[in-house]
Design a protein around this motif. Structure first.
Motif, PDB file in Angstrom:
ATOM      1  N   ASN A   1      -1.540   2.278  -3.092  1.00  0.00           N
ATOM      2  CA  ASN A   1      -2.184   3.251  -3.661  1.00  0.00           C
ATOM      3  C   ASN A   1      -3.214   3.086  -4.695  1.00  0.00           C
ATOM      4  O   ASN A   1      -4.426   3.290  -4.508  1.00  0.00           O
TER       5      ASN A   1
ATOM      6  N   TYR B   1      -5.988  -0.079  -2.791  1.00  0.00           N
ATOM      7  CA  TYR B   1      -6.699   0.889  -2.251  1.00  0.00           C
ATOM      8  C   TYR B   1      -7.656   0.916  -2.938  1.00  0.00           C
ATOM      9  O   TYR B   1      -9.251   0.704  -2.800  1.00  0.00           O
TER      10      TYR B   1
ATOM     11  N   GLU C   1     -11.728  -0.382  -3.397  1.00  0.00           N
ATOM     12  CA  GLU C   1     -12.725   0.441  -2.781  1.00  0.00           C
ATOM     13  C   GLU C   1     -14.166   0.518  -3.932  1.00  0.00           C
ATOM     14  O   GLU C   1     -15.104   0.173  -3.847  1.00  0.00           O
TER      15      GLU C   1
ATOM     16  N   ILE D   1     -14.050  -0.209   1.634  1.00  0.00           N
ATOM     17  CA  ILE D   1     -12.961  -0.562   3.030  1.00  0.00           C
ATOM     18  C   ILE D   1     -13.496  -0.738   4.298  1.00  0.00           C
ATOM     19  O   ILE D   1     -13.798   0.627   4.937  1.00  0.00           O
TER      20      ILE D   1
ATOM     21  N   ALA E   1      -7.737   0.836   6.491  1.00  0.00           N
ATOM     22  CA  ALA E   1      -7.956   2.148   5.659  1.00  0.00           C
ATOM     23  C   ALA E   1      -6.819   3.116   6.000  1.00  0.00           C
ATOM     24  O   ALA E   1      -5.633   4.376   5.867  1.00  0.00           O
TER      25      ALA E   1
ATOM     26  N   PRO F   1      -7.302   7.894   7.020  1.00  0.00           N
ATOM     27  CA  PRO F   1      -7.487   7.931   5.452  1.00  0.00           C
ATOM     28  C   PRO F   1      -7.885   8.771   5.037  1.00  0.00           C
ATOM     29  O   PRO F   1      -8.840   9.646   6.003  1.00  0.00           O
TER      30      PRO F   1
ATOM     31  N   VAL G   1      -4.818  -5.366  -0.521  1.00  0.00           N
ATOM     32  CA  VAL G   1      -4.655  -4.421   0.663  1.00  0.00           C
ATOM     33  C   VAL G   1      -3.788  -5.520   1.758  1.00  0.00           C
ATOM     34  O   VAL G   1      -3.326  -4.150   2.447  1.00  0.00           O
TER      35      VAL G   1
ATOM     36  N   ARG H   1      -0.683  -4.361   3.518  1.00  0.00           N
ATOM     37  CA  ARG H   1      -0.364  -3.211   4.702  1.00  0.00           C
ATOM     38  C   ARG H   1       0.660  -3.903   5.692  1.00  0.00           C
ATOM     39  O   ARG H   1       1.153  -3.434   6.535  1.00  0.00           O
TER      40      ARG H   1
ATOM     41  N   ARG I   1      -5.018   4.917   3.866  1.00  0.00           N
ATOM     42  CA  ARG I   1      -5.771   5.029   2.012  1.00  0.00           C
ATOM     43  C   ARG I   1      -6.242   6.748   1.701  1.00  0.00           C
ATOM     44  O   ARG I   1      -6.425   7.445   2.960  1.00  0.00           O
TER      45      ARG I   1
END
Length: 271
Positions: free
Chosen positions: A34, A37, A41, A52, A57, A61, A92, A96, A106
């Motif tokens: 989190n 992200y 961004e 992103i 995302a 998202p 990120v 993931r 996201r």
């Protein structure tokens, strides 16, 4: 809470334990994702004008409000920020990939409301725009990087899986490089930047809890690029302390606000 910093005069919040026995390593990694992200961004929007890609995302998202390409007066600083953007995007993608089916999308992110509240709390002026110039952009980055280092330092004390711990330690080191770059760049900018950075530090320290876990870039008239304990060890923050900063609210039991208008995604989402 809107765009105002929700502090309570005289309140001394007590943070709960970093991780209860039922909190798993994956919960901590989702919490970190989190934050990554938001960082990705921020830096991508400032350096490329867009955030992103959809592929990074998630399937559903949240929306991102704010951000635009920064006009860098100093080419070297523009290159620094581009490198940071690439590293945050890589984080990120790492989380993931590592989380797999346990990944979270996201969350909704609001840079406009978040930075408006930070600017008010730190006395930076109602017209403060983190994307308005290179100094403001680095200052906004410092807000995230200092918090990220302390969050990873805290996570390193409770992660059980050795591979997860090694990854968190490595990412902590990268975030610390980012933090050192941001703080040293601001210090070279002169007195106005020192005062702004110290004001942001003070605002964070007032909201994250009763302990002193923050330092400005100038202390006792000298450069202070590396905030740390008297033993030169990085400060640690629990998720609840981190959430107080990014939600811009020092109360217990808060699950959204500030930079995350709908809250974080995952188990660790409440102050």
């Amino acid at each position: 809470m809107g765009a105002t910093l929700a502090t309570t005069t005289g309140l001394t919040p007590v943070s709960r334990a970093y991780a209860q026995e039922d909190v798993q390593d994956e919960d901590i990694f989702r919490f970190a994702l989190n934050l990554e992200y938001m960082e990705a961004e921020y830096y991508l929007r400032g350096t490329t004008g867009k955030g992103i890609d959809a592929a990074d995302a998630g399937s559903k998202p949240g929306d991102v409000v704010g951000g635009k390409k920064v006009s860098f007066e100093t080419p070297a600083i523009g290159q620094f920020m581009q490198e940071v953007a690439e590293k945050e995007l890589a984080h990120v993608r790492f989380y993931r990939k590592t989380l797999g089916k346990n990944v979270v999308d996201r969350p909704a992110i609001d840079f406009d409301a978040g930075f408006k509240a930070v600017a008010e709390a730190a006395g930076l002026g109602a017209d403060f725009d983190p994307f308005g110039n290179e100094t403001n952009f680095v200052l906004g980055g410092m807000l995230f990087e200092d918090v990220g280092v302390t969050a990873y330092a805290g996570a390193a004390t409770v992660l059980k899986n050795k591979d997860f711990l090694a990854a968190a330690a490595g990412i902590l080191a990268v975030e610390a490089y980012h933090m050192g770059m941001a703080r040293s760049t601001l210090y070279r900018k002169g007195e106005e930047a020192w005062k702004a950075a110290n004001a942001v530090s003070d605002a964070r320290d007032k909201i994250d809890g009763s302990d002193d876990k923050d330092e400005g870039i100038q202390v006792d008239g000298k450069a202070n690029i590396i905030p740390s304990t008297p033993d030169a060890i990085a400060f640690t923050r629990k998720p609840q302390e981190v959430l107080r900063i990014v939600y811009l609210n020092d109360k217990d039991g808060v699950s959204k606000g500030g930079f995350y208008p709908e809250g974080m995604n995952g188990t660790l989402k409440s102050t």
